[in-house]
Write a protein that holds these residues in place. Structure first.
Motif, PDB file in Angstrom:
ATOM      1  N   VAL A  30      -1.789   9.686  -1.267  1.00 17.12           N
ATOM      2  CA  VAL A  30      -2.801  10.343  -0.431  1.00 17.12           C
ATOM      3  C   VAL A  30      -2.165  11.444   0.424  1.00 17.12           C
ATOM      4  O   VAL A  30      -2.709  12.543   0.549  1.00 17.12           O
ATOM      5  N   ARG A  45       0.815  -1.224   0.000  1.00 20.03           N
ATOM      6  CA  ARG A  45       0.000   0.000   0.000  1.00 20.03           C
ATOM      7  C   ARG A  45       0.847   1.273   0.000  1.00 20.03           C
ATOM      8  O   ARG A  45       0.316   2.371   0.119  1.00 20.03           O
ATOM      9  N   SER A  86       2.498   2.997  -2.306  1.00 16.20           N
ATOM     10  CA  SER A  86       2.236   4.002  -3.336  1.00 16.20           C
ATOM     11  C   SER A  86       0.926   4.743  -3.061  1.00 16.20           C
ATOM     12  O   SER A  86       0.845   5.970  -3.203  1.00 16.20           O
ATOM     13  N   GLU A  87      -0.091   4.011  -2.654  1.00 18.92           N
ATOM     14  CA  GLU A  87      -1.382   4.637  -2.360  1.00 18.92           C
ATOM     15  C   GLU A  87      -1.258   5.592  -1.171  1.00 18.92           C
ATOM     16  O   GLU A  87      -1.764   6.722  -1.207  1.00 18.92           O
ATOM     17  N   GLN A  88      -0.567   5.141  -0.115  1.00 20.77           N
ATOM     18  CA  GLN A  88      -0.409   5.976   1.073  1.00 20.77           C
ATOM     19  C   GLN A  88       0.401   7.230   0.769  1.00 20.77           C
ATOM     20  O   GLN A  88       0.082   8.320   1.250  1.00 20.77           O
TER      21      GLN A  88
END
Length: 347
Positions: A163, A156, A158-160
């Motif tokens: 964001v 996760r 890249s997503e974190q």
């Protein structure tokens, strides 16, 4: 730095010395440079162009003079805006960073390099790319990003990271967020240079850099405020604006010792101890320096009786000789710093 960049740093009422501005940019932090940097409200410039050649501001100043935008003082080094220059400055949409008050608390250049490389690494990792050319950075940055990546690596990540970056950039002007994003390098995105963006947006490369640093400070500040992917990466680049040696002198002063006792205990000259305290007074908020302990009420009143008018016009040698004999230049300068900070912080 171009003429437009220098124009944004000048004032119509106050003569400002080119060497002071230049030394701030080059991080030549003498007490004199820092004091006048405070008086000019330009301390945020410290260390932003360490490789700037000496005399690099002379050509921009000549251009401004030829255009009638500045007047020269007693020496060619002293300049201020002419009425035409003030009008030109007012009409220019030159960028003013919204986070500059906190820039001294962060090694901005180190933070910028770490963020740029980290974004590239995470972007390539998200696309399972193992062969790519990493951004050219110094060894310390590469090692820091490598350690950080293996600490936070997860499915996760890249997503974190996306964001957290989005959350920070949303707090900036839209144009600033666009600049910061355009300067990122990632998967199949080489990233633009400051020069390319400057041409595209009709700004100067230096102005683009200021916008980028505004974004870096916002990202770093948010990472410090709450735990997120970039928190560990940026933790070590936060710093005190005051040198360690000056911090030690200030701490010793807090123990109730005299300047002579501090100098003897630290094995430094009394003049060095005074320079440390002036540095701390300039760079720290007013409530973090022991003005009340050093500047007694009697001393303040005696200075107030003879020092009137604009602070920039005060001269130690113009004071009555009896006052000069009683109080060294250190106390005169500290009183000026105190008065300046009262004017700024109480406004």
């Amino acid at each position: 730095m171009e003429a437009a960049d220098l124009l944004a740093l000048l004032d119509q009422q106050q003569f400002r010395r080119l060497r002071v501005i230049e030394n701030l940019l080059r991080e030549r932090k003498t007490v004199s440079t820092l004091y006048w940097g405070q008086r000019y409200h330009l301390l945020y410039l410290v260390g932003l162009a360490k490789k700037l050649p000496r005399g690099a501001l002379d050509a921009p100043a000549r251009e401004l003079q030829q255009r009638g935008f500045i007047t020269v003082g007693e020496t060619p080094d002293q300049i201020r805006l002419s009425p035409a220059g003030q009008a030109a400055q007012a009409q220019t949409r030159y960028y003013q960073p919204q986070t500059q008050a906190t820039w001294s608390q962060l090694d901005l250049m180190a933070a910028r390099q770490r963020i740029l490389l980290a974004v590239q690494v995470v972007s390539q990792y998200a696309h399972s790319t193992k062969r790519y050319y990493p951004l050219t950075t110094d060894l310390e940055t590469r090692q820091a990003v490598r350690r950080w990546f293996y600490q936070v690596k997860s499915a996760r990540l890249s997503e974190q990271t996306f964001v957290s970056l989005q959350k920070s950039l949303e707090q900036l002007p839209e144009a600033t967020a666009s600049v910061v994003t355009a300067l990122f390098t990632g998967y199949q995105q080489p990233g633009l240079t400051a020069e390319q963006l400057a041409r595209e947006q009709q700004r100067t490369p230096w102005e683009i850099t200021l916008m980028q640093l505004d974004g870096v400070m916002q990202i770093a500040g948010d990472a410090q405020a709450e735990d997120q992917p970039l928190t560990r990466l940026l933790r070590s680049v936060w710093r005190s604006p005051v040198t360690r040696s000056a911090q030690q002198t200030l701490a010793a002063m807090g123990q109730g010792r005299s300047l002579e006792q501090i100098a003897a205990a630290r094995r430094i000259k009394p003049s060095t101890a005074r320079e440390h305290l002036l540095e701390a007074a300039i760079l720290l908020p007013r409530d973090q320096f022991p003005y009340d302990w050093i500047l007694t009420p009697t001393m303040r009143q005696e200075f107030a009786n003879v020092l009137t008018g604009p602070i920039d016009d005060w001269q130690y040698t113009a004071m009555p000789q009896a006052l000069q004999d009683r109080y060294a230049f250190f106390y005169f300068r500290l009183y000026a710093i105190w008065c300046d900070k009262r004017g700024v912080e109480d406004a």
